[in-house]
Design a protein around this motif. Sequence first.
Motif, PDB file in Angstrom:
ATOM      1  N   TYR A  94       0.834  -1.189   0.000  1.00 38.69           N
ATOM      2  CA  TYR A  94       0.000   0.000   0.000  1.00 38.69           C
ATOM      3  C   TYR A  94       0.873   1.245   0.000  1.00 38.69           C
ATOM      4  CZ  TYR A  94      -4.272  -2.629   0.673  1.00 38.69           C
ATOM      5  OH  TYR A  94      -5.353  -3.473   0.494  1.00 38.69           O
ATOM      6  N   TYR A  95       0.590   2.141  -0.938  1.00 36.79           N
ATOM      7  CA  TYR A  95       1.368   3.358  -1.116  1.00 36.79           C
ATOM      8  C   TYR A  95       0.532   4.592  -0.814  1.00 36.79           C
ATOM      9  CZ  TYR A  95       4.639   0.432  -3.744  1.00 36.79           C
ATOM     10  OH  TYR A  95       5.522  -0.544  -4.134  1.00 36.79           O
ATOM     11  N   CYS A  96       1.120   5.508  -0.100  1.00 36.13           N
ATOM     12  CA  CYS A  96       0.539   6.818   0.134  1.00 36.13           C
ATOM     13  C   CYS A  96       1.051   7.778  -0.936  1.00 36.13           C
ATOM     14  CB  CYS A  96       0.922   7.312   1.526  1.00 36.13           C
ATOM     15  SG  CYS A  96       0.375   8.982   1.928  1.00 36.13           S
ATOM     16  N   ALA A  97       0.202   8.685  -1.383  1.00 39.96           N
ATOM     17  CA  ALA A  97       0.587   9.638  -2.407  1.00 39.96           C
ATOM     18  C   ALA A  97      -0.010  11.007  -2.109  1.00 39.96           C
ATOM     19  CB  ALA A  97       0.128   9.164  -3.783  1.00 39.96           C
ATOM     20  N   GLU A  98       0.689  12.040  -2.559  1.00 46.12           N
ATOM     21  CA  GLU A  98       0.227  13.415  -2.377  1.00 46.12           C
ATOM     22  C   GLU A  98       0.016  14.081  -3.728  1.00 46.12           C
ATOM     23  OE1 GLU A  98       1.328  17.534   0.032  1.00 46.12           O
ATOM     24  OE2 GLU A  98       2.914  16.066  -0.358  1.00 46.12           O
ATOM     25  N   ARG A  99      -1.111  14.760  -3.855  1.00 47.08           N
ATOM     26  CA  ARG A  99      -1.453  15.517  -5.047  1.00 47.08           C
ATOM     27  C   ARG A  99      -1.400  16.995  -4.698  1.00 47.08           C
ATOM     28  NH1 ARG A  99      -6.709  14.039  -8.795  1.00 47.08           N
ATOM     29  NH2 ARG A  99      -6.538  15.776 -10.295  1.00 47.08           N
ATOM     30  N   LEU A 100      -0.627  17.763  -5.453  1.00 40.74           N
ATOM     31  CA  LEU A 100      -0.408  19.166  -5.127  1.00 40.74           C
ATOM     32  C   LEU A 100      -1.499  20.092  -5.655  1.00 40.74           C
ATOM     33  CD1 LEU A 100       3.439  19.532  -5.671  1.00 40.74           C
ATOM     34  CD2 LEU A 100       2.187  19.026  -3.572  1.00 40.74           C
ATOM     35  N   SER A 101      -2.211  19.681  -6.680  1.00 39.18           N
ATOM     36  CA  SER A 101      -3.217  20.549  -7.276  1.00 39.18           C
ATOM     37  C   SER A 101      -4.245  19.743  -8.041  1.00 39.18           C
ATOM     38  CB  SER A 101      -2.564  21.569  -8.214  1.00 39.18           C
ATOM     39  OG  SER A 101      -1.957  20.915  -9.309  1.00 39.18           O
ATOM     40  N   TYR A 102      -5.331  20.411  -8.385  1.00 40.85           N
ATOM     41  CA  TYR A 102      -6.337  19.799  -9.235  1.00 40.85           C
ATOM     42  C   TYR A 102      -5.973  20.068 -10.688  1.00 40.85           C
ATOM     43  CZ  TYR A 102     -10.761  18.823 -11.544  1.00 40.85           C
ATOM     44  OH  TYR A 102     -11.737  18.330 -12.378  1.00 40.85           O
ATOM     45  N   SER A 103      -5.838  19.014 -11.462  1.00 43.22           N
ATOM     46  CA  SER A 103      -5.417  19.133 -12.850  1.00 43.22           C
ATOM     47  C   SER A 103      -6.487  18.680 -13.837  1.00 43.22           C
ATOM     48  CB  SER A 103      -4.134  18.337 -13.072  1.00 43.22           C
ATOM     49  OG  SER A 103      -4.318  16.977 -12.752  1.00 43.22           O
ATOM     50  N   GLY A 111      -1.081   9.138 -12.135  1.00 47.81           N
ATOM     51  CA  GLY A 111      -0.264  10.185 -12.724  1.00 47.81           C
ATOM     52  C   GLY A 111      -0.608  11.576 -12.240  1.00 47.81           C
ATOM     53  N   SER A 112      -1.727  11.736 -11.566  1.00 40.89           N
ATOM     54  CA  SER A 112      -2.116  13.034 -11.045  1.00 40.89           C
ATOM     55  C   SER A 112      -1.479  13.345  -9.693  1.00 40.89           C
ATOM     56  CB  SER A 112      -3.642  13.122 -10.930  1.00 40.89           C
ATOM     57  OG  SER A 112      -4.137  12.254  -9.927  1.00 40.89           O
ATOM     58  N   TYR A 113      -0.767  12.394  -9.118  1.00 40.88           N
ATOM     59  CA  TYR A 113      -0.100  12.585  -7.832  1.00 40.88           C
ATOM     60  C   TYR A 113       1.371  12.913  -8.032  1.00 40.88           C
ATOM     61  CZ  TYR A 113      -4.354  10.822  -5.750  1.00 40.88           C
ATOM     62  OH  TYR A 113      -5.667  10.668  -5.359  1.00 40.88           O
ATOM     63  N   ASP A 114       1.914  13.709  -7.122  1.00 45.06           N
ATOM     64  CA  ASP A 114       3.258  14.255  -7.289  1.00 45.06           C
ATOM     65  C   ASP A 114       4.313  13.594  -6.410  1.00 45.06           C
ATOM     66  OD1 ASP A 114       2.687  16.754  -9.080  1.00 45.06           O
ATOM     67  OD2 ASP A 114       1.160  16.815  -7.490  1.00 45.06           O
ATOM     68  N   TYR A 115       3.921  13.102  -5.251  1.00 46.00           N
ATOM     69  CA  TYR A 115       4.855  12.462  -4.328  1.00 46.00           C
ATOM     70  C   TYR A 115       4.310  11.121  -3.891  1.00 46.00           C
ATOM     71  CZ  TYR A 115       6.965  17.105  -3.980  1.00 46.00           C
ATOM     72  OH  TYR A 115       7.555  18.312  -4.258  1.00 46.00           O
ATOM     73  N   TRP A 116       5.218  10.182  -3.664  1.00 43.92           N
ATOM     74  CA  TRP A 116       4.850   8.828  -3.270  1.00 43.92           C
ATOM     75  C   TRP A 116       5.706   8.336  -2.118  1.00 43.92           C
ATOM     76  CZ3 TRP A 116       0.917   6.039  -5.674  1.00 43.92           C
ATOM     77  CH2 TRP A 116       0.375   6.645  -6.815  1.00 43.92           C
ATOM     78  N   GLY A 117       5.082   7.563  -1.238  1.00 38.80           N
ATOM     79  CA  GLY A 117       5.817   6.928  -0.168  1.00 38.80           C
ATOM     80  C   GLY A 117       6.457   5.634  -0.627  1.00 38.80           C
ATOM     81  N   GLN A 118       7.170   4.985   0.274  1.00 35.40           N
ATOM     82  CA  GLN A 118       7.897   3.760  -0.054  1.00 35.40           C
ATOM     83  C   GLN A 118       7.016   2.519  -0.019  1.00 35.40           C
ATOM     84  OE1 GLN A 118       7.909   5.102   2.996  1.00 35.40           O
ATOM     85  NE2 GLN A 118       7.209   3.287   4.112  1.00 35.40           N
TER      86      GLN A 118
END
Length: 126
Positions: A94-103, A111-118
Amino acid sequence: QVQLVESGGGLVQAGGSLRLSCEASGRTFTSYAMGWFRQAPGKEREFVSAIRWSGGRTFYADSVKGRFTISGDNTKNTVYLQMNSLKPEDTAVYYCAERLSYSGTSYSIEGSYDYWGQGTQVTVVS
């Protein structure tokens, strides 16, 4: 830069529960939403759930709806995924991800997320 660190994975019997956590470190000036994805060996990474920081609107994949609950604590820069009634098919990293903006794309699009955990391993056995 932001670092996302997942925790809480492990081995659990079918029907049991786990609570995953994702803590974000580093300055985040424009965070828009957080998401959870999962990937089983040999399979494509798939969307699980997402939550907006503003308003707290949540989104779920049909496969986990009614069983999983996503929540966030902005004061702790942490997002949680409460997983109940776990099934063997939930087994994955299971991966956590961060999205910086609405695109203009769905929360389910990785592909809409900018950062991913390990990632953190979740194994559900019968």
